[in-house]
Motif scaffolding. Sequence first.
Motif: not given
Length: 267
Positions: A53, A241-242, A226-227, A2-4, A239, A19, A51
């Motif tokens: 980014t 998030a949100d 998202d990031d 859910t995230t980088v 980085t 990824y 995702h």
Amino acid sequence: MTTVATTPDEISGADAGGYAARALGVTKRYGADDATVVALDDVTLGLPGGHFTAIMGPSGSGKSTLMHCLAGLDRVTAGQIHIGDIEITQLSDKVLTRLRRDRIGFIFQSFNLIPTLTALENITLPLDIGGRKPQQAWLDRLIDTVGLRNRLHHRPGELSGGQQQRVACARALASQPDIVFADEPTGNLDSRSGAELLSFLRDSVTSGGHTVVMVTHDPIAAAHADDVVFLNDGRIVETMADPTADRVLERMKNFEPMTAPAPVGDR
């Protein structure tokens, strides 16, 4: 996923297949000897599939260079780039060109449309070059989503800037690529057209499951992601998030000025 990710352990282990793109210890230098410029300095980054980014940083930070290396448009000096499970760093130019055509979409700030082709012909151009037929249901959905149904037979010179960028977006997604890279996609658009484009990219991720990576200098644009990955002096420094526009703007204000101007454009 859910995230980088920004450490080698995170993006080289058993879960690496989640990824869409990975950079492992990537360095990019221009020039030689005393004239050497380090545009990217040992960058490690994992971008999750499905995702959105955003990549941000001051002028000369390396954000455009990172995108071009991830997309296979520029060769790295050291390190590895993976698109999905394929390491592209050592591919021949011929194989790399085919991979970019089949698995990567790219949205350029300057649109890069062919002036003698209609909007529809520009949209299907990558498929036509590869000898592939578009999936008609997907193509119809794409055309209706970007609002081009009544402009398909117009050439770029007969379209507004916003319409041209929508053609470029549809072209990038027509082949249903694994990942779409967008380089300052709203830079030449008015605020309304820019907002429409960002909403389209956001929806392509949320509803369509696509992966979008966008270089931007605009906190409002970054807030659709998202990031956010922040670069400075060729390194990832943070980085987020949100993201919200206010948080991104506050973070960008904190970047120290570059000690010297970068001689290679925006790098």
